[in-house]
Scaffold this motif. Structure first.
Motif, PDB file in Angstrom:
ATOM      1  N   GLY A 257     -26.285 -23.763 -35.113  1.00  0.00           N
ATOM      2  CA  GLY A 257     -25.304 -22.797 -34.640  1.00  0.00           C
ATOM      3  C   GLY A 257     -25.857 -21.635 -33.820  1.00  0.00           C
ATOM      4  O   GLY A 257     -25.096 -20.900 -33.227  1.00  0.00           O
ATOM      5  N   PHE A 258     -27.163 -21.443 -33.775  1.00  0.00           N
ATOM      6  CA  PHE A 258     -27.685 -20.267 -33.089  1.00  0.00           C
ATOM      7  C   PHE A 258     -28.240 -20.630 -31.709  1.00  0.00           C
ATOM      8  O   PHE A 258     -28.794 -21.707 -31.516  1.00  0.00           O
ATOM      9  N   ASP A 259     -28.075 -19.685 -30.779  1.00  0.00           N
ATOM     10  CA  ASP A 259     -28.465 -19.945 -29.394  1.00  0.00           C
ATOM     11  C   ASP A 259     -29.953 -20.204 -29.200  1.00  0.00           C
ATOM     12  O   ASP A 259     -30.349 -20.802 -28.218  1.00  0.00           O
ATOM     13  N   TYR A 260     -30.774 -19.712 -30.094  1.00  0.00           N
ATOM     14  CA  TYR A 260     -32.210 -19.752 -29.813  1.00  0.00           C
ATOM     15  C   TYR A 260     -32.905 -21.065 -30.119  1.00  0.00           C
ATOM     16  O   TYR A 260     -34.084 -21.219 -29.880  1.00  0.00           O
ATOM     17  N   TYR A 261     -32.190 -22.034 -30.656  1.00  0.00           N
ATOM     18  CA  TYR A 261     -32.839 -23.305 -31.003  1.00  0.00           C
ATOM     19  C   TYR A 261     -33.157 -24.152 -29.769  1.00  0.00           C
ATOM     20  O   TYR A 261     -32.361 -24.235 -28.840  1.00  0.00           O
ATOM     21  N   THR A 262     -34.333 -24.733 -29.764  1.00  0.00           N
ATOM     22  CA  THR A 262     -34.750 -25.660 -28.710  1.00  0.00           C
ATOM     23  C   THR A 262     -35.384 -26.861 -29.408  1.00  0.00           C
ATOM     24  O   THR A 262     -35.823 -26.769 -30.545  1.00  0.00           O
ATOM     25  N   ARG A 263     -35.427 -27.956 -28.716  1.00  0.00           N
ATOM     26  CA  ARG A 263     -36.081 -29.169 -29.224  1.00  0.00           C
ATOM     27  C   ARG A 263     -35.699 -29.518 -30.666  1.00  0.00           C
ATOM     28  O   ARG A 263     -34.523 -29.552 -30.994  1.00  0.00           O
ATOM     29  N   THR A 264     -36.713 -29.732 -31.534  1.00  0.00           N
ATOM     30  CA  THR A 264     -36.443 -30.255 -32.873  1.00  0.00           C
ATOM     31  C   THR A 264     -35.438 -29.422 -33.654  1.00  0.00           C
ATOM     32  O   THR A 264     -35.563 -28.201 -33.767  1.00  0.00           O
ATOM     33  N   THR A 265     -34.421 -30.094 -34.191  1.00  0.00           N
ATOM     34  CA  THR A 265     -33.501 -29.432 -35.098  1.00  0.00           C
ATOM     35  C   THR A 265     -33.280 -30.385 -36.269  1.00  0.00           C
ATOM     36  O   THR A 265     -33.288 -31.595 -36.092  1.00  0.00           O
ATOM     37  N   PHE A 266     -33.196 -29.829 -37.464  1.00  0.00           N
ATOM     38  CA  PHE A 266     -33.097 -30.720 -38.626  1.00  0.00           C
ATOM     39  C   PHE A 266     -32.260 -30.083 -39.727  1.00  0.00           C
ATOM     40  O   PHE A 266     -32.085 -28.861 -39.784  1.00  0.00           O
ATOM     41  N   GLU A 267     -31.750 -30.945 -40.575  1.00  0.00           N
ATOM     42  CA  GLU A 267     -30.931 -30.476 -41.682  1.00  0.00           C
ATOM     43  C   GLU A 267     -31.138 -31.417 -42.865  1.00  0.00           C
ATOM     44  O   GLU A 267     -31.203 -32.631 -42.684  1.00  0.00           O
ATOM     45  N   PHE A 268     -31.267 -30.849 -44.052  1.00  0.00           N
ATOM     46  CA  PHE A 268     -31.351 -31.647 -45.276  1.00  0.00           C
ATOM     47  C   PHE A 268     -29.974 -31.596 -45.922  1.00  0.00           C
ATOM     48  O   PHE A 268     -29.443 -30.502 -46.134  1.00  0.00           O
ATOM     49  N   VAL A 269     -29.381 -32.758 -46.178  1.00  0.00           N
ATOM     50  CA  VAL A 269     -28.057 -32.773 -46.800  1.00  0.00           C
ATOM     51  C   VAL A 269     -28.121 -33.455 -48.156  1.00  0.00           C
ATOM     52  O   VAL A 269     -28.791 -34.467 -48.335  1.00  0.00           O
ATOM     53  N   SER A 270     -27.420 -32.855 -49.114  1.00  0.00           N
ATOM     54  CA  SER A 270     -27.388 -33.409 -50.467  1.00  0.00           C
ATOM     55  C   SER A 270     -26.230 -34.383 -50.580  1.00  0.00           C
ATOM     56  O   SER A 270     -25.108 -34.064 -50.196  1.00  0.00           O
ATOM     57  N   ASP A 271     -26.497 -35.569 -51.111  1.00  0.00           N
ATOM     58  CA  ASP A 271     -25.422 -36.530 -51.333  1.00  0.00           C
ATOM     59  C   ASP A 271     -24.739 -36.290 -52.666  1.00  0.00           C
ATOM     60  O   ASP A 271     -23.777 -36.980 -53.004  1.00  0.00           O
ATOM     61  N   ALA A 272     -25.220 -35.318 -53.421  1.00  0.00           N
ATOM     62  CA  ALA A 272     -24.601 -34.994 -54.705  1.00  0.00           C
ATOM     63  C   ALA A 272     -23.547 -33.896 -54.552  1.00  0.00           C
ATOM     64  O   ALA A 272     -22.811 -33.603 -55.481  1.00  0.00           O
ATOM     65  N   LEU A 273     -23.470 -33.280 -53.361  1.00  0.00           N
ATOM     66  CA  LEU A 273     -22.501 -32.197 -53.126  1.00  0.00           C
ATOM     67  C   LEU A 273     -21.378 -32.669 -52.202  1.00  0.00           C
ATOM     68  O   LEU A 273     -21.533 -33.649 -51.481  1.00  0.00           O
TER      69      LEU A 273
END
Ligand SMILES: [Zn+2]
Ligand SMILES: [Zn+2]
Length: 423
Positions: A257-273
């Motif tokens: 969501g933030f303007d300053y991100y470049t290249r690699t972006t990642f997110e860890f998501v829980s399958d229990a939630l």
């Protein structure tokens, strides 16, 4: 009696058994960050509002609607930190430490939003920032650190999503392509994005509404339109992670969501939630942020992981025991009139034993009840007779020999407790 107070809406108090879980998570994170060569950084809770307006982007949802902004008595405009990255980069620019600069933090973050389960106006984040290198090895380490931390915390049911947002030039040409594609599909978008599809177009990829998901899934995909250096960087990150056993899922719609991100972006998501709130940690590269905050161009990467959300995910997986024990080893029950507990506790504590006691000369019965409630392994009993004989009685409160009770000479008590604790 005067009226009492409550914690502000959207905040919470953490104490007792709950805080042992917090301590466990924080200690695990600190240990993992140490293994990866990060040292702790502490920055102010409030910063010049510009740090966030320029860092996050004034147009962003967070900066425009959710930030706690206030004027102090000197007329300066500050904001309570809504996130952890911009303050660290501000500190980095101010102090120009040697490179690479690798720092971890535990910090509150403030956002004025509608409070609900898993969302607070003040929540807490664990995070790292690493500045001074574009090397894919640093991306790999950063993601691996978060993965190792979640593993050590006891989390199992989660996935690692990864994408590359390219650098500003290849991203701009992708956005132009996406806009062109979307212009032919406006009426198929969700209600909100039918109106604003051509502003902040990249955000449409983030939209969770089925209509936008369907349209963007069929449109041009970011990773396929990266320039050669960005594309090579991305492949190095993905294959490097795979080589050390971190499985990632490519997520072409994952944009931060933030303007300053470049290249690699990642997110860890829980399958229990619940899928609406399943992000347990995320981050990415922000190679433009240092420049935006008035520093020399410096590449950087980091992540933040919300503590409250992580604890919910652990709970949902049935992991409720803290990873660090905070129950006392012994409870000293002193029924003499002379307060021998102070001296006994001090000798035990000096030997590394966690010792607690009752106060106010309470009855034997009340003290035994408190000893039981404390979760202590052993009760050490000293009454007037034991005291006169220089003895202390040890009672096992938890083990198999629960009823066992023996007397030990007072000068041997530390050695005896240590041996019974297996130390
Ligand atoms: Zn590029
Ligand atoms: Zn939408």
């Amino acid at each position: 009696m005067s009226e009492s107070f409550q914690a502000p809406v959207g905040t919470h108090d953490v104490f007792g058994a709950e805080s042992a879980r917090w301590e466990g998570v924080i200690a695990t994170f600190a240990q993992m960050a140490y293994r990866y060569g990060f040292s702790m950084i502490v920055t102010p809770t409030f910063e010049d509002v510009g740090v966030f307006n320029r860092g996050i982007g004034e147009q962003s949802e967070v900066a425009s609607k959710e930030m706690y902004v206030f004027e102090d008595r000197g007329g300066r405009t500050y904001a309570l930190r809504p996130e952890g990255t911009a303050p660290v980069v501000r500190a980095f620019i101010q102090h120009s430490p040697t490179l690479p600069f690798k720092a971890w933090y535990f910090t509150p973050a403030f956002r004025y939003e509608r409070p609900q389960k898993g969302r607070f106006r003040e929540h807490h984040q664990l995070g790292v920032e690493a500045l001074g290198s574009e090397d894919a090895a640093l991306d790999i380490e950063t993601i691996s650190l978060l993965n190792d931390f979640f593993q050590a915390a006891g989390l199992r049911k989660y996935r690692v999503l990864i994408n590359s947002m390219g650098h500003d030039e290849c991203r701009q040409s992708y956005v132009a392509l996406l806009k062109e594609y979307l212009s032919a599909h406006v009426i198929e978008l969700c209600d909100e994005h039918q109106k604003v599809w051509d502003q902040n177009t990249l955000r449409l990829l983030d939209c969770k509404k089925a209509e936008c998901v369907a349209v963007t899934n069929n449109g041009p995909q970011l990773p396929a339109h990266l320039c050669t250096p960005c594309s090579e960087h991305f492949s190095s990150v993905v294959s490097g992670l795979s080589n050390i056993g971190v499985k990632c899922e490519l997520a072409p719609r994952l944009v931060r969501g933030f303007d300053y991100y470049t290249r690699t972006t990642f997110e860890f998501v829980s399958d229990a939630l619940d899928s609406a709130q399943n992000a347990i940690g995320g981050g990415g590269r922000y190679d433009k942020l240092a420049e935006q905050l008035g520093g020399d161009p410096t590449a950087g990467i980091g992540f933040g992981a919300g503590v409250e959300r992580l604890l919910l995910a652990l709970e949902a997986e049935g992991v409720t025991e803290p990873s660090i024990s905070r129950t006392p080893h012994v409870f000293v029950v002193d029924t003499t009139e002379v307060d021998v507990a102070t001296g006994i506790c001090h000798s035990l504590r000096s030997a590394g034993i966690a010792a607690v006691r009752a106060y106010d000369h309470r009855s034997m019965k009340a003290q035994m009840k408190a000893a039981d409630k404390s979760g202590a392994r052993f009760a050490l009993l000293v009454g007037p007779q034991e005291y006169a004989a220089g003895q202390i009685t040890i009672r096992d409160l938890r083990g198999d020999e629960r009823t066992e009770q023996v007397s030990v000479a007072q000068q041997d008590i530390v050695t005896e407790v240590l041996s019974r604790l297996g130390k």
